[in-house]
Design a protein around this motif. Structure first.
Motif, PDB file in Angstrom:
ATOM      1  N   ASN A 195       0.813  -0.702  -0.084  1.00 40.30           N
ATOM      2  CA  ASN A 195       0.102  -0.339  -0.055  1.00 40.30           C
ATOM      3  C   ASN A 195       0.852   1.307  -0.066  1.00 40.30           C
ATOM      4  O   ASN A 195       1.293   2.332   1.588  1.00 40.30           O
ATOM      5  CB  ASN A 195      -0.754  -0.384   1.508  1.00 40.30           C
ATOM      6  CG  ASN A 195      -2.154   0.771   0.940  1.00 40.30           C
ATOM      7  OD1 ASN A 195      -2.049   2.042   0.699  1.00 40.30           O
ATOM      8  ND2 ASN A 195      -3.355   0.606   1.730  1.00 40.30           N
ATOM      9  N   GLU A 197       0.147   5.060  -1.369  1.00 38.98           N
ATOM     10  CA  GLU A 197       0.013   5.718  -0.270  1.00 38.98           C
ATOM     11  C   GLU A 197      -0.304   5.602   0.840  1.00 38.98           C
ATOM     12  O   GLU A 197      -0.171   6.879   1.811  1.00 38.98           O
ATOM     13  CB  GLU A 197      -2.052   5.694  -0.818  1.00 38.98           C
ATOM     14  CG  GLU A 197      -2.443   6.892  -0.326  1.00 38.98           C
ATOM     15  CD  GLU A 197      -1.986   8.064  -1.436  1.00 38.98           C
ATOM     16  OE1 GLU A 197      -1.870   9.167  -0.889  1.00 38.98           O
ATOM     17  OE2 GLU A 197      -1.288   7.839  -2.064  1.00 38.98           O
ATOM     18  N   TYR A 471      -4.638   3.253   0.262  1.00 42.39           N
ATOM     19  CA  TYR A 471      -5.340   2.222  -0.975  1.00 42.39           C
ATOM     20  C   TYR A 471      -5.802   1.807   0.004  1.00 42.39           C
ATOM     21  O   TYR A 471      -6.025   1.222   1.007  1.00 42.39           O
ATOM     22  CB  TYR A 471      -4.688   1.775  -2.223  1.00 42.39           C
ATOM     23  CG  TYR A 471      -3.021   2.197  -2.664  1.00 42.39           C
ATOM     24  CD1 TYR A 471      -3.949   3.941  -3.292  1.00 42.39           C
ATOM     25  CD2 TYR A 471      -3.114   2.280  -2.948  1.00 42.39           C
ATOM     26  CE1 TYR A 471      -2.870   4.836  -3.435  1.00 42.39           C
ATOM     27  CE2 TYR A 471      -1.419   2.675  -3.360  1.00 42.39           C
ATOM     28  CZ  TYR A 471      -1.254   3.968  -4.492  1.00 42.39           C
ATOM     29  OH  TYR A 471      -1.299   4.481  -5.191  1.00 42.39           O
ATOM     30  N   GLN A 512     -10.724  -1.184  -9.706  1.00 42.80           N
ATOM     31  CA  GLN A 512      -9.417  -1.988  -9.417  1.00 42.80           C
ATOM     32  C   GLN A 512      -9.041  -2.342  -9.704  1.00 42.80           C
ATOM     33  O   GLN A 512      -7.812  -3.371 -10.088  1.00 42.80           O
ATOM     34  CB  GLN A 512      -9.569  -1.997  -7.554  1.00 42.80           C
ATOM     35  CG  GLN A 512      -8.627  -3.237  -7.054  1.00 42.80           C
ATOM     36  CD  GLN A 512      -8.882  -3.668  -5.721  1.00 42.80           C
ATOM     37  OE1 GLN A 512      -8.366  -2.396  -4.631  1.00 42.80           O
ATOM     38  NE2 GLN A 512      -9.108  -4.277  -5.219  1.00 42.80           N
ATOM     39  N   HIS A 517      -6.162   3.112  -8.407  1.00 46.15           N
ATOM     40  CA  HIS A 517      -5.983   2.023  -6.651  1.00 46.15           C
ATOM     41  C   HIS A 517      -7.398   3.277  -6.653  1.00 46.15           C
ATOM     42  O   HIS A 517      -7.727   4.483  -6.735  1.00 46.15           O
ATOM     43  CB  HIS A 517      -4.937   3.448  -6.641  1.00 46.15           C
ATOM     44  CG  HIS A 517      -4.071   2.152  -6.619  1.00 46.15           C
ATOM     45  ND1 HIS A 517      -3.717   0.943  -6.534  1.00 46.15           N
ATOM     46  CD2 HIS A 517      -2.315   2.708  -7.567  1.00 46.15           C
ATOM     47  CE1 HIS A 517      -2.394   0.906  -6.568  1.00 46.15           C
ATOM     48  NE2 HIS A 517      -1.435   1.598  -7.705  1.00 46.15           N
ATOM     49  N   ILE A 519      -8.732   5.456  -3.422  1.00 50.23           N
ATOM     50  CA  ILE A 519      -8.458   5.944  -2.299  1.00 50.23           C
ATOM     51  C   ILE A 519      -9.226   6.852  -1.386  1.00 50.23           C
ATOM     52  O   ILE A 519     -10.063   7.106  -1.463  1.00 50.23           O
ATOM     53  CB  ILE A 519      -7.427   6.932  -2.942  1.00 50.23           C
ATOM     54  CG1 ILE A 519      -6.347   6.646  -3.877  1.00 50.23           C
ATOM     55  CG2 ILE A 519      -6.636   7.502  -1.522  1.00 50.23           C
ATOM     56  CD1 ILE A 519      -5.391   7.842  -4.846  1.00 50.23           C
TER      57      ILE A 519
END
Length: 580
Positions: A195, A197, A471, A512, A517, A519
């Motif tokens: 992940n 993010e 994510y 997805q 992605h 978010i």
């Protein structure tokens, strides 16, 4: 008997809340009932200790199985080279604990490189060496990892890493907990799969991981210190795909702490890392600014660039005049982002007061009122409005929401304009300030659930996940922004199978699957007075329709069998609060 005791105790201490939990259970909403009940009994204090009693030690049978498997691994030359920075003389006594942990490994092919002026310990093991400065020649090949003095590994840790290393993974990491000088273990951290993010938001990877030297970005130097480690992971993370990373969902790493720090362990500053400096080192200034976030975290603020894309905010309604008026007025009065239009979709409203409101609000230059007659079909209504939208981005907004933070739309758009972004969702709160939505995780209750539902606003939750951008597999359509082309690329909302429920989950999973992605961005905050606009799916035809849509979600996406990539198989699926 214990469960009955807890029910009786909760009923005595919190009779009204207990009845609410029972109410949801009788209606078949088991996930919601578990959430309500868990809040009452607060039976989590010793949960990990109980879990350790069953899972801490390998059985002799499993130990022998691993020993036999080591010789069968295809790469007989695979060596894990671990670097340990010894910064002060106080660190030296703890190095021996780490060395003992490595010597106990069932996988014998490892090397330990002690780095620093105090790294002059002598060990009678050819696999251990000491250097005052980092020797470049030791960082050019194989798997390179980090440990700190006092850190321990489970005896099968390197074996499990060796198994996944055979896939050629560029990055390997495991679950972890915290251990003190007495050997007490607390605060298990069961992590999501890769992940990026979330890694930008916090150091969720943890102190022990392995990177493949051959996959390091060109010009990147491997460093043993915590700052260099986090910066390297951020740079590496920007070029990795999901299949390049292997997460081993076992507690194989025990992070040494002088005192337990709980969820604060994910703060880079806990190990002396300057989070802001690390972010600035890996992100061009034009891509994002580093600013202060909630709970003392540092976060990225992504600029929109020149001009603001037009966003079409779609709000379906049927006779809920007060709710819709409150929602629309809050958007018009509080939203700092300027370039948006509001599409109110009137689905057969009957009340004269509603028609007067729609006529009056339609005179606002930012508002258009569209008529969509017929039976309520949330998916069809929104697809119709999306086709009428003038904006290049669309926002699905429930009429039972209300804006809290003026920057909500620019925050969501800062994420939505990214090429790899799918749907972007906000943090939604109940009227009492508790969390209603902090990302959707498939598999909860066999379907999908809202992570951290009912969490108090000032509670960090599970390692701050409720308050960090990351994510997720899905976000709720109560507040969702997505590029219109991407929305129609995956077919929009399913008007046939998911007419009312789970259409947002289905949409996000389609995005997805298409490589985007989704978010969760908690820096956009709204109230959500959940399901007030359409009521609840409790009985009769509504319940039958809901059960049919639930069955369809399971059949299409395997939500009753597959574990969400951003969840963890060790966490409970019958609750939404990230417990074992």
């Amino acid at each position: 008997m214990r469960l009955l005791y807890l029910w009786l105790r909760a009923a005595i201490l919190h009779p009204v809340r207990s009845l609410v939990a029972l109410f949801w259970l009788l209606l078949g909403k088991r996930l919601r009932a578990h959430n309500r009940f868990s809040i009452l009994i607060e039976d989590e204090r010793y949960r990990y200790e109980k879990w350790l009693q069953k899972n801490a030690e390998l059985s002799e049978e499993r130990r022998e199985e691993i020993k036999n498997s080591v010789s069968q691994l295809s790469d007989k030359t695979l060596v894990f080279r671990v670097f340990c920075e010894v910064r002060t003389a106080e660190d030296r006594p703890f190095v021996a604990r780490t060395v003992a942990s490595l010597k106990a490994q069932l996988y014998p092919h490892w090397e330990l490189v002690l780095i620093g002026a105090e790294a002059n310990e002598q060990f009678s093991d050819a696999r251990i060496c000491s250097h005052e400065v980092m020797p470049e020649e030791l960082t050019k090949q194989g798997y390179l990892g980090w440990l700190s003095p006092g850190d321990l590994l489970a005896e099968h840790a390197l074996f499990e890493c060796a198994v996944v290393a055979e896939t050629g993974a560029a990055l390997i990491y495991t679950d972890e907990d915290q251990i003190n000088h007495k050997g007490m273990r607390r605060h298990s951290h069961f992590k999501p799969h890769w992940n990026h993010e979330l890694l930008l938001s916090c150091d969720y990877i943890g102190g022990m991981c392995f990177v493949k030297a051959e996959r390091l970005p060109e010009g990147t130097r491997f460093q043993a210190d915590a700052q260099g480690r986090y910066e390297l992971l951020l740079r590496l993370g920007s070029i990795l795909e999901r299949d390049d990373v292997s997460h081993v969902p076992h507690v194989l790493y025990h992070r040494y702490v002088r005192r337990f720090v709980g969820p604060d362990v994910v703060r880079p500053s806990v190990r002396g890392v300057d989070h802001g400096k690390a972010l600035e080192s890996c992100m061009p200034a034009s891509d994002a600014a580093v600013i202060a976030g909630s709970f003392g975290h540092i976060r990225l603020s992504r600029p929109l660039g020149p001009g603001e894309p037009l966003v079409s905010l779609i709000i379906p309604t049927r006779d809920m005049r007060r709710l819709t008026r409150n929602c629309v007025r809050s958007i018009l009065a509080k939203t700092r982002y300027k370039n948006y239009e509001i599409l109110i979709v009137n689905n057969d409203s009957q009340k004269p007061a509603t028609h007067r409101f729609l006529e009056n609000i339609g005179r606002n230059a930012k508002v258009r009122v569209l008529d969509y007659p017929g039976v309520f079909n949330y998916s069809a209504i929104n697809n119709f409005a999306a086709r009428e939208a003038r904006g290049s981005y669309i926002g699905l907004i429930n009429n039972d929401t209300e804006v809290i933070t003026p920057e909500w739309l620019e925050e969501l758009m800062g994420q939505a304009i990214r090429e790899d972004a799918g749907a972007v969702g906000a943090k939604l709160l109940y009227s009492d300030g508790r969390i209603q939505h902090a990302g959707v995780y498939t598999g909860m209750g066999g379907l999908a659930g809202h992570g951290h539902r009912f969490l108090k606003a000032n509670d960090p939750g599970y390692f701050y996940r409720a308050h960090l951008s990351q994510y997720v597999s899905a976000v709720t359509a109560a507040c969702l922004i997505v590029h219109k082309d991407k929305f129609f690329e995956v077919g929009g909302l399913d008007e046939t199978v998911f007419r009312v429920a789970f259409n947002d989950v289905d949409l996000c999973l389609k995005l997805q699957a298409a490589g985007y992605h989704n978010i969760y961005h908690p820096h956009a905050v709204l109230y959500h007075y959940e399901s007030k606009s359409r009521g609840k799916d409790l009985k009769g035809a509504k319940r039958e329709r809901y059960l049919g849509e639930a069955a369809a979600l399971k059949a299409k996406w395997g939500t009753d069998t597959e574990i969400d990539r951003y969840f963890n198989r060790n966490l409970a699926l019958h609750r939404e609060d990230f417990v074992l």
